[in-house]
Design a protein around this motif. Structure first.
Motif, PDB file in Angstrom:
ATOM      1  N   LYS A  50       0.824  -1.215   0.000  1.00  0.00           N
ATOM      2  CA  LYS A  50       0.000   0.000   0.000  1.00  0.00           C
ATOM      3  C   LYS A  50       0.856   1.262   0.000  1.00  0.00           C
ATOM      4  O   LYS A  50       0.440   2.302  -0.506  1.00  0.00           O
ATOM      5  N   SER A  51       2.046   1.177   0.585  1.00  0.00           N
ATOM      6  CA  SER A  51       2.921   2.349   0.622  1.00  0.00           C
ATOM      7  C   SER A  51       3.770   2.468  -0.643  1.00  0.00           C
ATOM      8  O   SER A  51       4.370   3.510  -0.887  1.00  0.00           O
ATOM      9  N   TRP A  52       3.822   1.395  -1.453  1.00  0.00           N
ATOM     10  CA  TRP A  52       4.654   1.413  -2.654  1.00  0.00           C
ATOM     11  C   TRP A  52       3.880   1.792  -3.907  1.00  0.00           C
ATOM     12  O   TRP A  52       4.484   2.151  -4.911  1.00  0.00           O
ATOM     13  N   ILE A  53       2.572   1.685  -3.868  1.00  0.00           N
ATOM     14  CA  ILE A  53       1.793   2.043  -5.050  1.00  0.00           C
ATOM     15  C   ILE A  53       1.802   3.559  -5.230  1.00  0.00           C
ATOM     16  O   ILE A  53       1.995   4.309  -4.275  1.00  0.00           O
ATOM     17  N   VAL A  54       1.621   3.999  -6.468  1.00  0.00           N
ATOM     18  CA  VAL A  54       1.655   5.430  -6.788  1.00  0.00           C
ATOM     19  C   VAL A  54       0.338   5.827  -7.451  1.00  0.00           C
ATOM     20  O   VAL A  54      -0.375   4.983  -8.005  1.00  0.00           O
ATOM     21  N   PRO A  55      -0.019   7.108  -7.405  1.00  0.00           N
ATOM     22  CA  PRO A  55      -1.284   7.543  -8.016  1.00  0.00           C
ATOM     23  C   PRO A  55      -1.276   7.380  -9.540  1.00  0.00           C
ATOM     24  O   PRO A  55      -0.248   7.510 -10.188  1.00  0.00           O
ATOM     25  N   GLU A  56      -2.440   7.073 -10.082  1.00  0.00           N
ATOM     26  CA  GLU A  56      -2.629   6.995 -11.531  1.00  0.00           C
ATOM     27  C   GLU A  56      -3.491   8.181 -11.950  1.00  0.00           C
ATOM     28  O   GLU A  56      -4.532   8.431 -11.336  1.00  0.00           O
ATOM     29  N   TYR A  57      -3.043   8.936 -12.968  1.00  0.00           N
ATOM     30  CA  TYR A  57      -3.713  10.190 -13.314  1.00  0.00           C
ATOM     31  C   TYR A  57      -4.458  10.149 -14.640  1.00  0.00           C
ATOM     32  O   TYR A  57      -5.347  10.945 -14.869  1.00  0.00           O
ATOM     33  N   PHE A  58      -4.110   9.232 -15.511  1.00  0.00           N
ATOM     34  CA  PHE A  58      -4.579   9.316 -16.891  1.00  0.00           C
ATOM     35  C   PHE A  58      -6.075   9.062 -17.029  1.00  0.00           C
ATOM     36  O   PHE A  58      -6.758   9.765 -17.769  1.00  0.00           O
TER      37      PHE A  58
END
Length: 562
Positions: A50-58
């Motif tokens: 959970k701390s390694w995932i990053v936001p997805e913006y597209f």
């Protein structure tokens, strides 16, 4: 740490906070989890993900995230897997290593999905079959003692978590069909104003996460052309197929597609990202005109490069499907652009080139070879494109257009570049204003075309402002040598009758002298020198009484070079 390539200098970025979030977690270490039991270690690893995932913006879906591929590979190591499942089950450990997405999806939902679920999934499924959209029947058979509603939970948990890990890797010349349950590792940098926008498409500057970029090793910044709906899918396919069918060429003055993707009835093409179009370039850059020798030589080579690019597009070739055993081919194929204008010429400061782009109106068409050897070009009634640079044969509804249409448009473009070179953007705007008017008298359209239909029976002719400008240039002593050759070619390209215009090959041959300028003339650094007024340069030459028998000589004298 593998470096995240940020936008180059001069390429504004309105989404740097997004890139910072991606960069902070790029070099995430993944230690073997510590705990008294496999369940404890599983919980530690699950929380770490959970701390390694990053936001997805597209996609624009709030809360959507993804796990970068480098971190995924670090998690799915044999020592990490063996710490959370039975290390004695070698077959299960090896299958998990071979299918990292399934393993991490199970890991993320392991609060609800037990080891038997993982084992059964790996027996029935591989990474390449993800994402799942519906519940496979075998999920309901995983454990006989599960209640029916809990079987539904199993499906929901797996499908819910998979989108974080089923993330595409974009490959050069790849055509990627992205499913709805996938995250897309792209961030749009031009959030306020796109690089370009038309009636049916939009071009944005985007950043592809470096873990998922195999398009170009030198940059993660691209131009992404978006086609809004399935209704214009044909335009998207036309542009893709046109480039595929272009003859092989090393010409560096064509913007070629790098990859494509489709997602939820939207279609996208990746292109190299330039720094604006030719219109922006002419508006923002003060031309050196003939006062700086190296810049002038570079300018002429760009003109030649654009003519060469047009020849590549127009070049007739034998179709790859032709059976040579049946004798000479009965047809050839050739392309046309039909929307050449300053907005479709892109400036690339890295290698200092202007390149032809936007082939959405273009087409690869058939040329019929008659028995006498005569070539009959394909004619189209498609009048898409900018009317200001459109050829006279585009006037009306019953005239067909083919490759000579592009010759006219490129000639108009070259003429405007000459006006800009010697007078700057203000002079160019005045030239355009002088062209502005009714095409065929009151009641017709008002625009800045280079031709008009005057009253009477005289037929279509160049607008008076265009005639006067060409006449002034011919009388100007600076239009000698290579510059006069260019002007004469432009006049030929702008013949009213399409049959009187030279072919792209002839244009390129006549402009060959521009390419032959010695390399020592081209040591242009790309940083524009202090501008010397064109008028002052002329006055200086006149005062010295130096006749312009050759433009290159005059430039050297004005520049003070050897």
């Amino acid at each position: 740490m593998a470096n995240i390539t940020r936008p180059r200098e001069g390429q504004e970025c309105t989404a740097l906070p997004r890139l910072t979030q991606w960069e902070e977690k790029y070099d995430t270490p993944v230690p073997v989890p510590v705990g008294d039991s496999p369940q404890d270690r599983l919980a530690v690893l699950r929380m770490s993900i959970k701390s390694w995932i990053v936001p997805e913006y597209f996609t624009g879906q709030e809360g959507r995230t993804f796990l970068p591929r480098s971190t995924l590979r670090k998690i799915v190591r044999q020592d990490v897997i063996s710490s959370v499942i039975d290390p004695g089950d070698i077959d299960l450990v090896q299958k998990a290593c071979r299918n990292p997405v399934i393993f991490v999806t199970w890991l993320s939902g392991s609060k609800y999905l037990n080891t038997k679920f993982l084992k059964t999934t790996l027996e029935r499924l591989q990474d390449g079959e993800l994402p799942l959209h519906d519940c496979p029947r075998w999920i309901s058979d995983i454990e006989e003692d599960y209640r029916q509603d809990y079987r539904q939970d199993l499906r929901d948990v797996f499908i819910l978590h998979q989108q974080q890990f089923v993330v595409p890797v974009f490959k050069k010349q790849g055509r990627h069909s992205i499913k709805a349950h996938c995250s897309i590792p792209i961030s749009i940098l031009t959030t306020d104003k796109p690089l370009g926008e038309g009636a049916f498409n939009r071009v944005d500057k985007v950043y592809v996460h470096p873990d998922h970029n195999k398009i170009d090793k030198t940059t993660n910044v691209f131009a992404l052309k978006k086609f809004e709906s399935r209704a214009i899918q044909m335009s998207y396919l036309r542009e893709i197929n046109l480039h595929k069918r272009l003859p092989p060429s090393n010409n560096k003055h064509i913007v070629r597609p790098l990859a494509s993707l489709d997602w939820q009835d939207k279609y996208y093409i990746f292109f190299p990202c330039g720094n604006g179009d030719l219109e922006k370039y002419m508006r923002e850059v003060k031309p050196e005109g003939c006062s700086h020798r190296r810049y002038f030589c570079w300018f002429l080579q760009q003109i030649y490069g654009l003519s060469e690019a047009l020849e590549v597009l127009h070049k007739a070739t034998i179709p790859t499907t032709n059976d040579q055993s049946l004798g000479p081919p009965t047809s050839l194929i050739a392309g046309f652009h039909h929307d050449i204008k300053p907005e479709n010429i892109i400036w690339f400061p890295t290698n200092k080139t202007w390149r032809v782009s936007d082939f959405g109106c273009g087409k690869i068409a058939e040329i019929i070879i008659k028995s006498g050897g005569q070539h009959i070009s394909h004619q189209t009634l498609n009048k898409m494109g900018n009317v200001d640079y459109g050829a006279p044969e585009g006037w009306g509804d019953d005239r067909g257009c083919s490759r000579p249409y592009d010759i006219w448009s490129m000639g108009c473009l070259f003429l405007e570049l000459l006006v800009w070179l010697l007078g700057g953007y203000g002079t160019l705007k005045s030239f355009r204003s002088a062209r502005n008017g009714y095409v065929a008298g009151l009641g017709s359209t008002i625009d800045e075309r280079f031709y008009e239909l005057p009253p009477g029976d005289g037929g279509i002719d160049l607008r008076q402002a265009v005639k006067e400008r060409i006449k002034e240039m011919k009388a100007d002593p600076f239009f000698q040598g290579e510059l006069r050759v260019l002007l004469d070619v432009v006049v030929e390209m702008m013949k009213i009758d399409a049959k009187d215009r030279p072919t792209a090959e002839k244009v390129r041959e006549k402009l060959k002298c521009l390419e032959n300028i010695s390399e020592t003339e081209l040591e242009f650094t790309g940083s524009f020198p202090v501008r010397v007024s064109t008028e002052k340069s002329r006055e200086s030459l006149t005062a010295k009484g130096e006749a312009c028998s050759g433009i290159t000589v005059s430039i050297r004298q004005a520049d003070g070079s050897d």
